[in-house]
Design a protein around this motif. Structure first.
Motif, PDB file in Angstrom:
ATOM      1  N   GLY A 191      11.086 -23.492 -11.471  1.00  0.00           N
ATOM      2  CA  GLY A 191      10.890 -23.383 -12.915  1.00  0.00           C
ATOM      3  C   GLY A 191       9.550 -23.860 -13.419  1.00  0.00           C
ATOM      4  O   GLY A 191       9.304 -23.852 -14.632  1.00  0.00           O
ATOM      5  N   ARG A 192       8.644 -24.289 -12.518  1.00  0.00           N
ATOM      6  CA  ARG A 192       7.335 -24.768 -12.969  1.00  0.00           C
ATOM      7  C   ARG A 192       6.383 -23.630 -13.293  1.00  0.00           C
ATOM      8  O   ARG A 192       5.324 -23.833 -13.869  1.00  0.00           O
ATOM      9  N   GLY A 193       6.708 -22.410 -12.875  1.00  0.00           N
ATOM     10  CA  GLY A 193       5.805 -21.291 -13.049  1.00  0.00           C
ATOM     11  C   GLY A 193       4.984 -21.051 -11.797  1.00  0.00           C
ATOM     12  O   GLY A 193       5.080 -21.796 -10.819  1.00  0.00           O
ATOM     13  N   TYR A 194       4.154 -20.005 -11.851  1.00  0.00           N
ATOM     14  CA  TYR A 194       3.363 -19.638 -10.670  1.00  0.00           C
ATOM     15  C   TYR A 194       2.052 -19.010 -11.116  1.00  0.00           C
ATOM     16  O   TYR A 194       1.887 -18.555 -12.251  1.00  0.00           O
ATOM     17  N   ASN A 195       1.095 -19.018 -10.216  1.00  0.00           N
ATOM     18  CA  ASN A 195      -0.188 -18.381 -10.457  1.00  0.00           C
ATOM     19  C   ASN A 195      -0.216 -17.030  -9.753  1.00  0.00           C
ATOM     20  O   ASN A 195       0.302 -16.885  -8.648  1.00  0.00           O
ATOM     21  N   LYS A 196      -0.815 -16.056 -10.408  1.00  0.00           N
ATOM     22  CA  LYS A 196      -0.923 -14.718  -9.837  1.00  0.00           C
ATOM     23  C   LYS A 196      -2.373 -14.459  -9.450  1.00  0.00           C
ATOM     24  O   LYS A 196      -3.286 -14.649 -10.239  1.00  0.00           O
ATOM     25  N   TYR A 197      -2.560 -14.047  -8.209  1.00  0.00           N
ATOM     26  CA  TYR A 197      -3.891 -13.725  -7.711  1.00  0.00           C
ATOM     27  C   TYR A 197      -3.878 -12.310  -7.144  1.00  0.00           C
ATOM     28  O   TYR A 197      -2.826 -11.691  -6.992  1.00  0.00           O
ATOM     29  N   GLN A 198      -5.057 -11.828  -6.838  1.00  0.00           N
ATOM     30  CA  GLN A 198      -5.181 -10.570  -6.121  1.00  0.00           C
ATOM     31  C   GLN A 198      -6.072 -10.791  -4.909  1.00  0.00           C
ATOM     32  O   GLN A 198      -7.069 -11.500  -4.991  1.00  0.00           O
ATOM     33  N   ARG A 199      -5.692 -10.201  -3.808  1.00  0.00           N
ATOM     34  CA  ARG A 199      -6.519 -10.291  -2.619  1.00  0.00           C
ATOM     35  C   ARG A 199      -6.667  -8.890  -2.008  1.00  0.00           C
ATOM     36  O   ARG A 199      -5.762  -8.055  -2.127  1.00  0.00           O
ATOM     37  N   ALA A 200      -7.807  -8.641  -1.423  1.00  0.00           N
ATOM     38  CA  ALA A 200      -8.083  -7.340  -0.840  1.00  0.00           C
ATOM     39  C   ALA A 200      -7.599  -7.299   0.605  1.00  0.00           C
ATOM     40  O   ALA A 200      -7.814  -8.242   1.365  1.00  0.00           O
ATOM     41  N   VAL A 201      -6.946  -6.212   0.954  1.00  0.00           N
ATOM     42  CA  VAL A 201      -6.471  -6.022   2.318  1.00  0.00           C
ATOM     43  C   VAL A 201      -6.892  -4.648   2.812  1.00  0.00           C
ATOM     44  O   VAL A 201      -7.123  -3.725   2.029  1.00  0.00           O
ATOM     45  N   ASP A 202      -7.011  -4.519   4.125  1.00  0.00           N
ATOM     46  CA  ASP A 202      -7.315  -3.229   4.732  1.00  0.00           C
ATOM     47  C   ASP A 202      -6.027  -2.458   4.965  1.00  0.00           C
ATOM     48  O   ASP A 202      -5.041  -3.010   5.459  1.00  0.00           O
ATOM     49  N   SER A 203      -6.009  -1.193   4.602  1.00  0.00           N
ATOM     50  CA  SER A 203      -4.843  -0.355   4.858  1.00  0.00           C
ATOM     51  C   SER A 203      -5.295   0.980   5.429  1.00  0.00           C
ATOM     52  O   SER A 203      -6.422   1.416   5.204  1.00  0.00           O
ATOM     53  N   ARG A 204      -4.394   1.604   6.158  1.00  0.00           N
ATOM     54  CA  ARG A 204      -4.718   2.896   6.760  1.00  0.00           C
ATOM     55  C   ARG A 204      -4.731   3.988   5.697  1.00  0.00           C
ATOM     56  O   ARG A 204      -3.845   4.075   4.857  1.00  0.00           O
ATOM     57  N   CYS A 205      -5.762   4.841   5.727  1.00  0.00           N
ATOM     58  CA  CYS A 205      -5.858   5.925   4.749  1.00  0.00           C
ATOM     59  C   CYS A 205      -5.107   7.166   5.196  1.00  0.00           C
ATOM     60  O   CYS A 205      -4.753   8.010   4.376  1.00  0.00           O
ATOM     61  N   ASN A 206      -4.869   7.280   6.515  1.00  0.00           N
ATOM     62  CA  ASN A 206      -4.184   8.446   7.059  1.00  0.00           C
ATOM     63  C   ASN A 206      -4.862   9.755   6.659  1.00  0.00           C
ATOM     64  O   ASN A 206      -4.207  10.773   6.412  1.00  0.00           O
TER      65      ASN A 206
END
Length: 343
Positions: free
Chosen positions: A304-319
């Motif tokens: 119940g304290r809450g949370y922080n939202k981040y974004q991180r870059a990842v490599d993914s296959r484009c196919n």
């Protein structure tokens, strides 16, 4: 003279204390010492004992000397138990740590918490699974493929293939943990029940696998064998057992006297459930800064304290498809993924 006698007294007292501690440590049941040792030692320390990955008892030394492949099997079981636990509980309040809320005095093995019960079941399950698999793979020389013969309903005959010998795994696990000499008090009964729950969770996953043989794809002959799925299947069942564990009233935790048949009958009402004796401490303190899976999970994990939202870059296959960040002929692209962390 007085100073010399005082020093001698202090040395004698220290030696007596050390010997006493060794006696107390040695007096603890092999079952308890083995489970705690395997799950607690996260290093690659090798002991001079025959079993290498733990300080073995005479019985365990005999088992390891009789089958050299047992050393490797114990290592597989140890790493399998720890890694599967950490993977399954990475988004839970308890993440398989050995202490609660980073307080060394609150070691998970000091009492029998829900988590302690789970570890005993998990480690025993991993041992029986690794031994059964070792028989089929040939890494254990004192056992072989599980063979059985029978007939099917269409009068075709089948012979057994190379199977995982769960019964052998169960028997050696009990012998290795010195199950018979674990004690007769409530603590021993509780730990033994949890060990059996873990082993049986593996047995429930045993399935018959068959392969057809015959001319032009016909199934005139079948080769069948018993096979255990990956340990993650048993892990899923054990985690359900963890959430449905039963808390028992402490009868004689401090005295460790043998309990009466009447009390034992009351304790053993449900032999298929994990059993624990003490309530787990509040774990909300230890979740600060922990990653959480999604918003629904974060609400529980972050207390119940809450949370922080981040974004991180990842490599993914484009196919080889046109994506927002990729060209048609590229192999990988970078994309942003949401990442949550407890406040």
């Amino acid at each position: 003279m007085l100073g010399s006698s005082s020093v001698s007294y202090a040395i004698a007292l220290s030696a007596l204390t050390f010997i006493s501690s060794e006696i107390v440590e040695g007096s603890r049941p092999v079952l308890q010492r083995t489970i705690e040792s395997l799950f607690s030692d996260r290093s690659e320390t090798v002991y001079p004992d025959a079993c290498k990955w733990l300080r073995s008892s005479p019985r365990q030394t005999k088992i390891c000397n009789r089958d050299p492949g047992m050393e490797e099997t114990i290592d597989v079981a140890k790493n399998q138990a720890i890694s599967s636990c950490e993977d399954a509980f990475r988004y839970d309040k308890w993440n398989c740590s050995l202490v609660f809320n980073n307080k060394p005095k609150r070691n998970i093995f000091n009492k029998i918490y829900r988590e302690t019960a789970f570890i005993f079941a998990l480690t025993a399950a991993s041992l029986s699974h690794a031994i059964a698999k070792g028989c089929a793979s040939g890494s254990l020389v004192k056992c072989s493929c599980l063979n059985s013969f029978g007939k099917n309903t269409v009068k075709e005959w089948k012979t057994a293939g190379c199977g995982d010998d769960f019964r052998y795994g169960k028997r050696i696990t009990r012998n290795f943990l010195d199950f018979k000499h674990a004690g007769n008090d409530q603590i021993a009964d509780t730990l033994k029940q949890n060990v059996l729950v873990g082993v049986e969770a593996v047995g429930e996953q045993l399935r018959e696998v068959c392969k057809c043989h015959g001319f032009s794809g016909s199934c005139t002959t079948k080769t069948c064998w018993k096979r255990l799925p990956p340990f993650s299947s048993a892990m899923g069942l054990l985690k359900k057992q963890y959430h449905h564990a039963v808390k028992k009233k402490i009868v004689n935790y401090t005295t460790k006297r043998a309990i009466t048949p009447k009390v034992r009958k009351r304790i053993r009402k449900d032999r298929k459930s994990l059993v624990y004796l003490q309530k787990t401490p509040n774990l909300c303190v230890s979740t600060v800064g922990r990653p959480c899976r999604d918003r629904q999970n974060c609400a529980t994990l972050c207390c119940g304290r809450g949370y922080n939202k981040y974004q991180r870059a990842v490599d993914s296959r484009c196919n080889c498809k046109m994506l927002n960040c990729c060209f048609v002929k590229c192999d990988t692209c970078r994309e942003n993924v949401d990442f949550y962390e407890c406040k």
